[in-house]
Design a protein around this motif. Structure first.
Motif, PDB file in Angstrom:
ATOM      1  N   TRP A  84       5.048  -3.574   5.073  1.00  0.00           N
ATOM      2  CA  TRP A  84       5.235  -4.601   4.053  1.00  0.00           C
ATOM      3  C   TRP A  84       6.098  -5.758   4.546  1.00  0.00           C
ATOM      4  O   TRP A  84       5.681  -6.914   4.459  1.00  0.00           O
ATOM      5  CB  TRP A  84       5.860  -4.031   2.767  1.00  0.00           C
ATOM      6  N   THR A  95       0.467  -8.710  -1.973  1.00  0.00           N
ATOM      7  CA  THR A  95       1.028  -7.890  -3.041  1.00  0.00           C
ATOM      8  C   THR A  95       2.550  -8.002  -3.075  1.00  0.00           C
ATOM      9  O   THR A  95       3.197  -8.239  -2.053  1.00  0.00           O
ATOM     10  CB  THR A  95       0.644  -6.416  -2.844  1.00  0.00           C
ATOM     11  N   VAL A  99       4.369  -3.375  -6.036  1.00  0.00           N
ATOM     12  CA  VAL A  99       2.980  -2.915  -5.941  1.00  0.00           C
ATOM     13  C   VAL A  99       2.780  -2.131  -4.658  1.00  0.00           C
ATOM     14  O   VAL A  99       2.117  -1.082  -4.641  1.00  0.00           O
ATOM     15  CB  VAL A  99       2.008  -4.110  -6.008  1.00  0.00           C
ATOM     16  N   TRP A 100       3.353  -2.644  -3.563  1.00  0.00           N
ATOM     17  CA  TRP A 100       3.247  -1.917  -2.295  1.00  0.00           C
ATOM     18  C   TRP A 100       3.898  -0.553  -2.411  1.00  0.00           C
ATOM     19  O   TRP A 100       3.369   0.434  -1.892  1.00  0.00           O
ATOM     20  CB  TRP A 100       3.915  -2.701  -1.165  1.00  0.00           C
ATOM     21  N   ARG A 101       5.040  -0.453  -3.078  1.00  0.00           N
ATOM     22  CA  ARG A 101       5.729   0.825  -3.226  1.00  0.00           C
ATOM     23  C   ARG A 101       4.860   1.832  -3.969  1.00  0.00           C
ATOM     24  O   ARG A 101       4.787   3.007  -3.587  1.00  0.00           O
ATOM     25  CB  ARG A 101       7.048   0.630  -3.970  1.00  0.00           C
ATOM     26  N   ARG A 102       4.208   1.390  -5.039  1.00  0.00           N
ATOM     27  CA  ARG A 102       3.331   2.300  -5.789  1.00  0.00           C
ATOM     28  C   ARG A 102       2.199   2.797  -4.903  1.00  0.00           C
ATOM     29  O   ARG A 102       1.872   3.988  -4.903  1.00  0.00           O
ATOM     30  CB  ARG A 102       2.772   1.603  -7.027  1.00  0.00           C
ATOM     31  N   SER A 103       1.604   1.889  -4.143  1.00  0.00           N
ATOM     32  CA  SER A 103       0.532   2.281  -3.234  1.00  0.00           C
ATOM     33  C   SER A 103       1.040   3.238  -2.163  1.00  0.00           C
ATOM     34  O   SER A 103       0.376   4.206  -1.795  1.00  0.00           O
ATOM     35  CB  SER A 103      -0.084   1.038  -2.589  1.00  0.00           C
ATOM     36  N   HIS A 104       2.249   2.954  -1.658  1.00  0.00           N
ATOM     37  CA  HIS A 104       2.838   3.811  -0.627  1.00  0.00           C
ATOM     38  C   HIS A 104       3.111   5.209  -1.172  1.00  0.00           C
ATOM     39  O   HIS A 104       2.828   6.208  -0.495  1.00  0.00           O
ATOM     40  CB  HIS A 104       4.129   3.182  -0.118  1.00  0.00           C
ATOM     41  N   ARG A 106       1.533   6.698  -3.610  1.00  0.00           N
ATOM     42  CA  ARG A 106       0.242   7.390  -3.735  1.00  0.00           C
ATOM     43  C   ARG A 106      -0.232   7.899  -2.387  1.00  0.00           C
ATOM     44  O   ARG A 106      -0.752   9.023  -2.271  1.00  0.00           O
ATOM     45  CB  ARG A 106      -0.796   6.439  -4.338  1.00  0.00           C
ATOM     46  N   GLY A 107      -0.055   7.084  -1.341  1.00  0.00           N
ATOM     47  CA  GLY A 107      -0.446   7.522  -0.005  1.00  0.00           C
ATOM     48  C   GLY A 107       0.364   8.704   0.482  1.00  0.00           C
ATOM     49  O   GLY A 107      -0.168   9.639   1.088  1.00  0.00           O
ATOM     50  N   GLY A 160     -12.683   1.821  -4.868  1.00  0.00           N
ATOM     51  CA  GLY A 160     -12.215   0.753  -4.004  1.00  0.00           C
ATOM     52  C   GLY A 160     -12.919  -0.571  -4.132  1.00  0.00           C
ATOM     53  O   GLY A 160     -12.726  -1.468  -3.307  1.00  0.00           O
ATOM     54  N   ASP A 195      -5.236  -8.164  -2.236  1.00  0.00           N
ATOM     55  CA  ASP A 195      -4.082  -7.505  -1.631  1.00  0.00           C
ATOM     56  C   ASP A 195      -3.727  -8.031  -0.245  1.00  0.00           C
ATOM     57  O   ASP A 195      -2.575  -7.968   0.169  1.00  0.00           O
ATOM     58  CB  ASP A 195      -4.333  -5.995  -1.527  1.00  0.00           C
TER      59      ASP A 195
END
Length: 384
Positions: A84, A95, A99-104, A106-107, A160, A195
């Motif tokens: 990021w 993003t 937003v990146w944290r939420r995606s991270h 989930r990953g 996706g 994104d």
């Protein structure tokens, strides 16, 4: 050029961050080995789950989840900086940090689930096959990899934003290109522009799920001639069977990686052995603190062995990329379009045109300059 200087700085920083993430991952895993906190944690988990149905399995799963959680927490600063901070600084991501944290997250959760599954597979293979555990584990991991190759485009379609091409004229042109190549494969568009500014193209799937995927950023960035030569490149991977070639390398590398890990574990004192090179030294009672703590060491050694073998697979990938470039230039006759697409994508994706030797070894694609020169050589007979 200014772009090359920025690209070099960007990629050097990514390599350093990736090296730091790998180092702390190995340290975190080793810290839960038999000589660290592993036995203490495993004993308490087994005490808690003693009365549960499948208590030993539950204790192993919780142990693996905790260890992997600690590992991801330890590497978070490196992941955030690489994925990021750098991306945002160089204008490659759109993003916000939240937003990146939420995606991270989930990953990470997905990675922990997969890691727990792998730990249970290794644990079960120790119980069923003893010193041959690495063979069984490699077979199951390869089957899982093939299943992922088949289902990935389906998941992208559902979750996706994968869709038909928005521009009918471009879709018709690419359909004719596919027919000229003697292939039968769909070309679809992936929504990613919200994104990232990066432009991507890929061949994904196996059998009926196989398709060529173009990001919306690529379609918006390149002209039609350039898009055509990019799709021709991906068509080459389809015609040459490169997905299966990559899978064949994985089929070879997985047993080699896990076999090397088994030998290293045996040398470190683990009782499970490595058939046929080293028989089991003693029967490892599954469900004990010893077996759980050795799982963390197995993960660390397998990760290190994978990194050692990775340059070989990347070298094979670079050869496939050059062959696909040659096919694309011959099919379209568009050497100029190929050169233009490479230069434009190099600027859009901030690619280092002349990376240092170490970076070349760790890349799945040849340097842009090498690809351009090779494409021009393939175009010379046509121009004459």
């Amino acid at each position: 050029m200014q772009n090359e200087t920025r690209a070099a700085r960007y990629h050097r920083a990514r390599v350093r961050a990736g090296g730091g993430a790998l180092a702390v991952s190995l340290l975190a895993l080793a810290a839960f080995g038999p000589w660290g906190a592993g036995p203490w944690l495993a004993e308490r988990l087994h005490a808690v789950t003693a009365g549960w149905p499948l208590g030993d399995t539950a204790a192993t799963a919780i142990f693996a989840a905790i260890v992997l959680g600690v590992m991801h927490a330890a590497r978070y600063p490196f992941d955030r900086y690489r994925d990021w901070t750098l991306e945002h600084h160089y204008g490659l991501v759109r993003t916000a940090l939240v937003v990146w944290r939420r995606s991270h997250v989930r990953g990470v959760l997905g990675g922990v689930v997969l890691g727990v599954g792998a730990a249970l597979v290794v644990r079960a293979s120790w119980a069923w096959t003893g010193a041959g555990w690495w063979i069984v584990t490699a077979a199951i991991c390869f089957a899982a990899h093939v299943a992922w190759l088949v289902t990935a485009p389906l998941l992208l379609t559902v979750f996706g934003g994968l869709r038909p091409l928005r521009r009918p004229t471009l879709a018709a042109r690419l359909e004719m290109l596919v027919k000229r190549a003697g292939a039968s494969i769909a070309v679809r568009e992936w929504r990613g522009g919200e994104d990232t500014t990066r432009a991507h193209a890929a061949l994904a799937g196996l059998g009926r799920t196989r398709q060529i995927i173009l990001s919306d950023t690529l379609i918006d960035t390149l002209g039609d001639d350039e898009i055509e030569v990019v799709v021709a490149h991906e068509l080459a991977h389809h015609v040459h069977g490169d997905v299966w070639r990559a899978a064949a390398w994985r089929l070879f590398a997985l047993p080699l990686t896990l076999g090397g890990a088994a030998v290293a574990l045996s040398w470190l004192g683990a009782p499970m052995g490595a058939w046929p090179m080293a028989a089991a030294k003693a029967s490892l009672t599954i469900g004990t603190a010893a077996s759980a703590s050795w799982l963390a060491v197995a993960a660390a050694v397998a990760l290190a062995a994978h990194r050692l073998l990775e340059p070989i697979g990347l070298a094979l990938s670079r050869r496939r990329e050059l062959a696909a470039d040659a096919f694309a230039v011959r099919l379209t006759g568009g050497a100029d379009a190929f050169v233009a697409s490479m230069r434009r994508l190099s600027q859009t994706n901030l690619v280092d045109d002349r990376p240092p030797r170490v970076a070349r070894l760790l890349s799945s694609h040849p340097p842009v300059r090498d690809r351009v020169l090779a494409a021009l050589r393939h175009a010379e007979p046509t121009r004459r």
